[in-house]
Design an enzyme around this catalytic site. Structure first.
Site, PDB file in Angstrom:
ATOM      1  N   THR A  12     -11.409 -30.886 -35.178  1.00 22.02           N
ATOM      2  CA  THR A  12     -11.779 -29.515 -34.790  1.00 22.02           C
ATOM      3  C   THR A  12     -12.833 -29.008 -35.776  1.00 22.02           C
ATOM      4  O   THR A  12     -14.005 -29.302 -35.615  1.00 22.02           O
ATOM      5  CB  THR A  12     -10.537 -28.593 -34.740  1.00 22.02           C
ATOM      6  OG1 THR A  12      -9.811 -28.692 -35.965  1.00 22.02           O
ATOM      7  CG2 THR A  12      -9.635 -28.974 -33.583  1.00 22.02           C
TER       8      THR A  12
ATOM      9  N   LYS B  14      -6.591 -35.604 -38.648  1.00 25.49           N
ATOM     10  CA  LYS B  14      -7.482 -34.457 -38.581  1.00 25.49           C
ATOM     11  C   LYS B  14      -6.770 -33.296 -39.257  1.00 25.49           C
ATOM     12  O   LYS B  14      -5.545 -33.181 -39.237  1.00 25.49           O
ATOM     13  CB  LYS B  14      -7.864 -34.104 -37.154  1.00 25.49           C
ATOM     14  CG  LYS B  14      -6.762 -33.603 -36.232  1.00 25.49           C
ATOM     15  CD  LYS B  14      -6.338 -32.157 -36.348  1.00 25.49           C
ATOM     16  CE  LYS B  14      -7.506 -31.211 -36.288  1.00 25.49           C
ATOM     17  NZ  LYS B  14      -6.991 -29.769 -36.416  1.00 25.49           N
TER      18      LYS B  14
ATOM     19  N   THR C 138      -1.901 -27.589 -39.552  1.00 30.54           N
ATOM     20  CA  THR C 138      -2.637 -27.824 -38.315  1.00 30.54           C
ATOM     21  C   THR C 138      -3.324 -29.173 -38.426  1.00 30.54           C
ATOM     22  O   THR C 138      -4.518 -29.290 -38.588  1.00 30.54           O
ATOM     23  CB  THR C 138      -3.644 -26.729 -37.966  1.00 30.54           C
ATOM     24  OG1 THR C 138      -4.217 -27.045 -36.703  1.00 30.54           O
ATOM     25  CG2 THR C 138      -4.724 -26.556 -38.966  1.00 30.54           C
TER      26      THR C 138
ATOM     27  N   GLU D 270     -11.340 -26.208 -45.062  1.00 28.74           N
ATOM     28  CA  GLU D 270     -12.415 -25.357 -44.557  1.00 28.74           C
ATOM     29  C   GLU D 270     -13.117 -24.623 -45.689  1.00 28.74           C
ATOM     30  O   GLU D 270     -12.497 -23.878 -46.448  1.00 28.74           O
ATOM     31  CB  GLU D 270     -11.849 -24.358 -43.538  1.00 28.74           C
ATOM     32  CG  GLU D 270     -11.449 -25.029 -42.245  1.00 28.74           C
ATOM     33  CD  GLU D 270     -10.731 -24.111 -41.297  1.00 28.74           C
ATOM     34  OE1 GLU D 270     -10.677 -24.456 -40.103  1.00 28.74           O
ATOM     35  OE2 GLU D 270     -10.212 -23.069 -41.724  1.00 28.74           O
TER      36      GLU D 270
ATOM     37  N   ASN E  90     -13.216 -18.907 -40.524  1.00 28.40           N
ATOM     38  CA  ASN E  90     -12.048 -18.424 -39.799  1.00 28.40           C
ATOM     39  C   ASN E  90     -12.246 -17.056 -39.173  1.00 28.40           C
ATOM     40  O   ASN E  90     -11.506 -16.665 -38.265  1.00 28.40           O
ATOM     41  CB  ASN E  90     -10.825 -18.427 -40.725  1.00 28.40           C
ATOM     42  CG  ASN E  90     -10.289 -19.842 -40.892  1.00 28.40           C
ATOM     43  OD1 ASN E  90      -9.643 -20.369 -40.003  1.00 28.40           O
ATOM     44  ND2 ASN E  90     -10.624 -20.459 -42.006  1.00 28.40           N
TER      45      ASN E  90
ATOM     46  N   THR F 218     -15.477 -18.509 -31.686  1.00 29.79           N
ATOM     47  CA  THR F 218     -16.854 -18.393 -31.187  1.00 29.79           C
ATOM     48  C   THR F 218     -17.749 -19.452 -31.793  1.00 29.79           C
ATOM     49  O   THR F 218     -18.900 -19.521 -31.474  1.00 29.79           O
ATOM     50  CB  THR F 218     -17.420 -17.003 -31.506  1.00 29.79           C
ATOM     51  OG1 THR F 218     -17.343 -16.770 -32.917  1.00 29.79           O
ATOM     52  CG2 THR F 218     -16.648 -15.934 -30.773  1.00 29.79           C
TER      53      THR F 218
END
Length: 408
Positions: free
Chosen positions: A158, A184, A195, A281, A403, A408
């Protein structure tokens, strides 16, 4: 600790199709605008299987379907994965879609539906575009060539920036047994699953119940010891398939080389866990915390996770600030046994705290050290033999940017 050379464990380049009998594919079916978003991992013979799942109360539809498949079949042959859409909190329609995804995959591979596990990752609360899933299942072309493994690894991502993979070979009963995996995970990563998805394959000969016991043990020493942001998701799964094609004698706790197999599995899972933490991230640094001399191993695990999960510690690492007070503060509020006079704290190899007070004259040394991409924090509690490791990353401005606009 096992000496890898003595037991003939070797790290290799590879992917989940490196063990004998495994095939894969990864496709772009349009769930994402451009990247691959649909993948299959397949064994050409039924495989023993084991899995652990998110502890979230809101487990996604694919989790329920996979649990059902494993309970019914005991052995599986394939896992089908989509990214972009999590198929979580999607009600009865989401459950029906996960079941259809399983059935379509089984039909395409000419196997029974209960021999297929299902996994999804991505945005919560949106329904799958089943027309795209149907087209994906019609387009499955399996291969055991290197590119197929890479395609599968890309299809499960992702917000990840890179694919994650690990592969080891161990000699058991004179046979070469291969264990390989991919994962992942980048955000919403926290101990007790995250996640993240991870798929591990091996050609070892082992029954499902023994494989399950190994997986549960090594997950507690790997995936449950990482954190990026303290968040836990709805879809997390680690799934292992073992098809027995290495032809070793059946592994069980009574096998003389049981610990060799278990150690190899731990190496694969820890490699993947560290790669997830490193790819957090917005992350710029991988942070490792080692806790030694805790009262017991469980208390060491608790403290290592507390430190790696502290936002104040994580932001200090990002700012390259040797603020040992934040580490000591985290130790202080941890629900474990601590005697301040016995506690020592190191950043890298530099002792920054002992005997209840900070040490002097290390600022320049640590300013240089904290510029590294990998940072080690070590705590010695002086109370026992408890030991644990945990992995995470720094907390950066980019984490907020990613985040704030995830959908979007």
């Amino acid at each position: 600790m096992i000496n890898l050379t003595e037991v003939n464990i070797k790290k290799k380049s590879g992917s989940p199709i490196s063990p004998k009998g495994f095939f894969a594919c990864g496709l772009h079916i349009g769930l994402y605008e451009s990247k691959k978003d649909f993948g299959i991992l397949y064994s050409d013979t039924p495989a023993s299987c084991a899995a652990v799942y998110t502890q979230s109360h809101f487990q996604a539809a694919p989790i329920h379907v996979t649990k059902k498949s494993i309970e019914q079949a005991k052995k599986i042959q394939a896992v089908v994965v989509n990214s972009a859409i999590a198929n979580a909190c999607t009600g009865e329609e989401g459950m029906e879609n996960a079941l259809e995804m399983r059935d379509l995959t089984a039909e395409a591979l000419s196997i029974k539906s209960e021999q297929v596990a299902v996994a999804s990752t991505g945005v919560i609360g949106q329904q799958l575009d089943m027309e795209k899933i149907r087209n994906g299942c019609k387009s499955i072309k399996l291969s055991n060539q290197d590119q197929a493994g890479e395609d599968f690894q890309e299809a499960i991502l992702t917000t990840d920036l890179v694919t994650k993979t690990s592969c080891y070979e161990v000699e058991i009963d004179g046979e070469k047994v291969t264990l390989a995996g991919t994962a992942k995970g980048s955000g919403m990563i926290h101990p007790n699953m995250a996640t993240m998805l991870s798929f591990i394959s091996t050609d070892a000969n082992i029954e499902s119940n023994d494989l399950q016991s190994v997986l549960k043990e090594v997950v507690d020493q790997s995936f449950n010891q990482i954190t990026v942001d303290g968040e836990t998701s709805t879809n997390d799964m680690v799934l292992v398939m073992a098809n027995g094609q290495a032809k070793n004698e059946r592994l069980s706790p009574s096998h003389s080389q049981w610990t060799h197999f278990k150690e190899t599995m731990k190496l694969v899972c820890q490699d993947l866990a560290k790669q997830i933490a490193k790819d957090g991230e917005g992350a710029t640094k991988l942070v490792e915390v080692i806790v030694e001399e805790a009262f017991n191993h469980e208390e060491a695990r608790i403290l290592s996770k507390k430190i790696i999960g502290s936002n104040l510690v994580k932001t200090a690492i990002f700012g390259e600030d040797a603020n040992w007070g934040r580490i000591v503060s985290t130790i202080g509020y941890s629900d474990i046994q601590v005697e301040p006079s016995k506690c020592k704290v190191y950043i890298g190899d530099t002792l920054v705290f002992k005997d209840g007070v900070g040490q002097n004259d290390f600022e320049q040394e640590l300013t240089d050290y904290l510029k590294n991409k990998e940072v080690l924090i070590k705590v010695q509690l002086g109370l026992g033999n408890g030991y644990a490791q945990a992995w995470g990353c720094d907390l950066t401005y980019d984490y907020v940017k990613i985040n704030a606009s995830y959908r979007t």
